[in-house]
Design an enzyme around this catalytic site. Structure first.
Site, PDB file in Angstrom:
ATOM      1  CB  VAL A  35      -0.960  -0.014   1.214  1.00  0.00           C
ATOM      2  CG1 VAL A  35      -1.659   1.328   1.373  1.00  0.00           C
ATOM      3  CG2 VAL A  35      -1.986  -1.129   1.068  1.00  0.00           C
ATOM      4  CE  LYS A  65       9.674  -3.722   2.678  1.00  0.00           C
ATOM      5  NZ  LYS A  65       8.429  -3.585   3.430  1.00  0.00           N
ATOM      6  CD  GLU A  95      -5.366   2.603  -1.437  1.00  0.00           C
ATOM      7  OE1 GLU A  95      -6.063   2.312  -2.432  1.00  0.00           O
ATOM      8  OE2 GLU A  95      -5.061   3.776  -1.124  1.00  0.00           O
ATOM      9  CG  ASN A 129     -11.324  -6.160   2.098  1.00  0.00           C
ATOM     10  OD1 ASN A 129     -11.594  -5.851   0.946  1.00  0.00           O
ATOM     11  ND2 ASN A 129     -10.156  -5.888   2.642  1.00  0.00           N
ATOM     12  CG  PHE A 173     -14.562 -10.849  -5.929  1.00  0.00           C
ATOM     13  CD1 PHE A 173     -14.086  -9.929  -6.843  1.00  0.00           C
ATOM     14  CD2 PHE A 173     -13.748 -11.210  -4.878  1.00  0.00           C
ATOM     15  CE1 PHE A 173     -12.821  -9.382  -6.722  1.00  0.00           C
ATOM     16  CE2 PHE A 173     -12.477 -10.673  -4.741  1.00  0.00           C
ATOM     17  CZ  PHE A 173     -12.023  -9.746  -5.672  1.00  0.00           C
ATOM     18  CG  HIS A 230     -13.028 -18.016 -10.764  1.00  0.00           C
ATOM     19  ND1 HIS A 230     -13.343 -18.207 -12.087  1.00  0.00           N
ATOM     20  CD2 HIS A 230     -12.087 -18.923 -10.456  1.00  0.00           C
ATOM     21  CE1 HIS A 230     -12.591 -19.184 -12.572  1.00  0.00           C
ATOM     22  NE2 HIS A 230     -11.818 -19.634 -11.603  1.00  0.00           N
ATOM     23  CB  CYS A 290      -6.797  -7.733   2.571  1.00  0.00           C
ATOM     24  SG  CYS A 290      -5.562  -6.485   2.314  1.00  0.00           S
ATOM     25  CE  LYS A 293      -4.661  -7.060   7.671  1.00  0.00           C
ATOM     26  NZ  LYS A 293      -4.774  -5.717   8.142  1.00  0.00           N
ATOM     27  CE  LYS A 318      -4.152 -10.661  -6.054  1.00  0.00           C
ATOM     28  NZ  LYS A 318      -5.095  -9.573  -6.149  1.00  0.00           N
TER      29      LYS A 318
HETATM   30  C1  UDX Z   1      -8.271  -7.632  -1.587  1.00  0.00           C
HETATM   31  C2  UDX Z   1      -9.359  -6.655  -2.030  1.00  0.00           C
HETATM   32  O1  UDX Z   1      -9.839  -7.020  -3.329  1.00  0.00           O
HETATM   33  C3  UDX Z   1      -8.813  -5.246  -2.031  1.00  0.00           C
HETATM   34  O2  UDX Z   1      -9.857  -4.344  -2.369  1.00  0.00           O
HETATM   35  C4  UDX Z   1      -8.272  -4.928  -0.644  1.00  0.00           C
HETATM   36  O3  UDX Z   1      -7.710  -3.671  -0.582  1.00  0.00           O
HETATM   37  C5  UDX Z   1      -7.207  -5.952  -0.243  1.00  0.00           C
HETATM   38  O4  UDX Z   1      -7.778  -7.259  -0.314  1.00  0.00           O
HETATM   39  P1  UDX Z   1      -6.165  -8.815  -2.675  1.00  0.00           P
HETATM   40  O5  UDX Z   1      -5.900  -9.404  -1.322  1.00  0.00           O
HETATM   41  O6  UDX Z   1      -5.007  -8.260  -3.424  1.00  0.00           O
HETATM   42  O7  UDX Z   1      -7.229  -7.631  -2.546  1.00  0.00           O
HETATM   43  O8  UDX Z   1      -6.808  -9.963  -3.567  1.00  0.00           O
HETATM   44  P2  UDX Z   1      -8.172 -10.275  -4.360  1.00  0.00           P
HETATM   45  O9  UDX Z   1      -7.919 -10.188  -5.808  1.00  0.00           O
HETATM   46  O10 UDX Z   1      -9.318  -9.511  -3.846  1.00  0.00           O
HETATM   47  O11 UDX Z   1      -8.331 -11.833  -3.994  1.00  0.00           O
HETATM   48  C6  UDX Z   1      -8.395 -12.268  -2.641  1.00  0.00           C
HETATM   49  C7  UDX Z   1      -8.509 -13.772  -2.584  1.00  0.00           C
HETATM   50  O12 UDX Z   1      -9.766 -14.205  -3.066  1.00  0.00           O
HETATM   51  C8  UDX Z   1      -7.457 -14.518  -3.417  1.00  0.00           C
HETATM   52  O13 UDX Z   1      -7.006 -15.652  -2.712  1.00  0.00           O
HETATM   53  C9  UDX Z   1      -8.229 -14.898  -4.671  1.00  0.00           C
HETATM   54  O14 UDX Z   1      -7.692 -16.020  -5.326  1.00  0.00           O
HETATM   55  C10 UDX Z   1      -9.604 -15.192  -4.080  1.00  0.00           C
HETATM   56  N1  UDX Z   1     -10.703 -15.059  -5.049  1.00  0.00           N
HETATM   57  C11 UDX Z   1     -10.991 -13.834  -5.597  1.00  0.00           C
HETATM   58  C12 UDX Z   1     -11.471 -16.165  -5.371  1.00  0.00           C
HETATM   59  O15 UDX Z   1     -11.225 -17.282  -4.890  1.00  0.00           O
HETATM   60  N2  UDX Z   1     -12.523 -16.003  -6.237  1.00  0.00           N
HETATM   61  C13 UDX Z   1     -12.842 -14.806  -6.782  1.00  0.00           C
HETATM   62  O16 UDX Z   1     -13.837 -14.762  -7.546  1.00  0.00           O
HETATM   63  C14 UDX Z   1     -12.058 -13.688  -6.464  1.00  0.00           C
END
Ligand code: UDX
Length: 438
Positions: free
Chosen positions: A11, A35, A150, A210, A251, A253, A262, A265, A322
């Site tokens: 972030v 870092k 964020e 979230n 979302f 899938h 995120c 937690k 992911k």
């Molecule tokens: C997430 C939120 O999307 C973001 O807005 C926030 O700020 C931080 O947390 P991120 O953790 O980067 O972002 O990943 P995201 O793409 O949202 O996926 C989260 C998890 O859900 C991954 O393990 C992903 O594989 C899983 N996922 C996502 C699914 O299993 N199916 C879906 O349809 C979408």
């Protein structure tokens, strides 16, 4: 505008680079001196597509610098952004040590009158607490705190920074609001919706956002498991559901469960906040346990396909939580691999980016392979755990040649079942055990 960013994780770094690109002068600081040294040498410690081009450009043009000495930087700036980590503690609460350390630095060193923007995800009530600490303990009566959660996704963070769906600003001060409008001015040109609200509302927006997405994923995962049981196709179900504008196709899938820094937690923190207010966030609680069950279920699926798992060799493709990231925090891939190791499986792992990060958790309990076909060599089964593009285009004949067995468990549904079956391999996905053509 002069901006100081405390914390150079996903972030902090992406926001710092993005704000420099908006034309502001940004200095990023971090307590991790190594870092900062690496950033000063132009080395970005995370894998985030697209970031390095913006990083190089803004460093070159003199708007982006790095310093391991926050006090000096703080003195000169107009805005201080706190973007330090707030990891989960064992009891589900957020660990706010790094945040309060940053507040202490600002309080003890910084002159009055700054705008302190909290981007770190913090429990409801934290922004108000920080404002009170700065006012009462450090007598900074003109310093204004703003909650600015964020919503960046890892792997797409650069795009999300420049094209956010929304910008949430929690403050009751008109001056702080003006400063935030100035800081984000280029986003007004692309008509980004701004949501101005109180501290508590902004804090809760983040958790609700979230937790809702995590619930959506968990829901489709359970529907997928049911689709397998009754012979239906979850992708057609998700597509049809998504055609309802009230649901939206995103979302939905299915897979091995959600992970990352995120979702797990934040859902835990929402449950914990409810507890503190004598409210049982029962749905969020259930999402957490259903999510754990989903990754365990992937190991059970494999067991059903292979019979006894003990002594079997499995090629695990994917370690990151992911695609497009090297992040393995709370990765369902790691969770599934842990289950397999527990059941006596020899795991041969591959990931295009996350081998080194995964090694810190799995150590030498698995073998790591740079070449994905080499990872499959002599394995009884192949399990796909992360949806990297390179796995979508697997060469089925090469897979067949490399494997000793004939089983593919595709927990991310990235392969074409018909093509795999045509090669004489056994295919199993998540929610795709339908018969006939759809
Ligand atoms: C997430 C939120 O999307 C973001 O807005 C926030 O700020 C931080 O947390 P991120 O953790 O980067 O972002 O990943 P995201 O793409 O949202 O996926 C989260 C998890 O859900 C991954 O393990 C992903 O594989 C899983 N996922 C996502 C699914 O299993 N199916 C879906 O349809 C979408």
């Amino acid at each position: 505008m002069l901006i100081s960013v405390i914390g150079t994780g996903y972030v902090g770094l992406v926001s710092g680079v993005g704000l420099a690109d908006f034309g502001h002068t940004v200095t990023c600081t971090d307590i991790d001196g190594e870092k900062i040294k690496s950033l000063q040498r132009g080395i970005i410690p995370i894998y985030e597509p697209g970031l390095s081009a913006y990083f190089d450009k803004n460093v070159r043009e003199g708007r982006l610098t790095f310093s391991s000495s926050p006090p000096e930087t703080l003195e000169k700036c107009d805005v201080i952004i706190i973007a330090v980590g707030t990891p989960s503690r064992d009891d589900g609460c957020c660990d706010l040590q790094a945040l309060f350390a940053a507040v202490e630095t600002i309080g003890s060193k910084g002159p009055d009158g700054k705008v302190v923007v909290i981007k770190s995800t913090v429990p409801v009530g934290t922004n108000r607490k920080v404002q009170n600490i700065l006012r009462e303990r450090y007598n900074l009566t003109e310093t204004l705190v703003v909650s600015n959660p964020e919503f960046l996704r890892e792997g797409k963070a650069v795009h999300d920074f420049f094209h956010p769906d929304k910008v949430v600003v929690g403050t009751d001060s008109p001056r702080a609001r003006e400063v935030m409008e100035e800081m984000y001015r280029p986003l007004y040109l692309i008509d980004t919706p701004f949501v101005f609200c109180s501290f508590e509302t902004a804090e809760l927006v983040k958790y609700a956002n979230n937790a809702f997405l995590a619930t959506k994923i968990t829901f489709i995962n359970q529907v997928a498991n049911l689709a397998d049981a009754v012979g239906a196709d979850v992708h057609t179900i998700a597509k049809a559901m998504g055609m309802d504008g009230r649901i939206s196709p995103k979302f939905l899938h299915p897979g091995p469960g959600f992970g990352g820094s995120c979702f797990p937690k934040d859902v835990r923190a929402l449950v914990q906040t409810g507890r503190e207010h004598n409210l049982d966030m029962s749905l969020a609680r259930e999402v957490l346990s259903a999510n754990l069950a989903q990754s365990a279920f992937m190991a059970t699926k494999l067991e059903r396909l292979l019979g006894n798992l003990t002594g079997k060799t499995v090629a695990a493709l994917g370690l990151a939580f992911k695609a497009e990231t090297d992040d393995v925090r709370e990765s369902p891939a790691i969770a599934v691999i842990e289950y397999l190791i527990e059941r006596g499986v020899n795991v041969r792992a591959h990931d295009p980016q996350a081998i080194e990060t995964a090694r810190k958790i799995l150590g030498e309990r698995v073998t790591y392979h740079e070449d994905l076909y080499q990872a499959m060599e002599g394995a009884d089964a192949l399990i796909i755990l992360t949806e990297w593009n390179t796995y979508r285009v697997l060469h089925v004949e090469r897979v067949k040649d490399a494997l000793r067995g004939n089983v593919i468990l595709d927990t991310r549904n990235v392969l074409d079942p018909a093509a795999v079956q045509a090669a004489g391999l056994v295919y199993e996905g998540v929610g795709r055990s339908f018969k006939g053509s759809e």
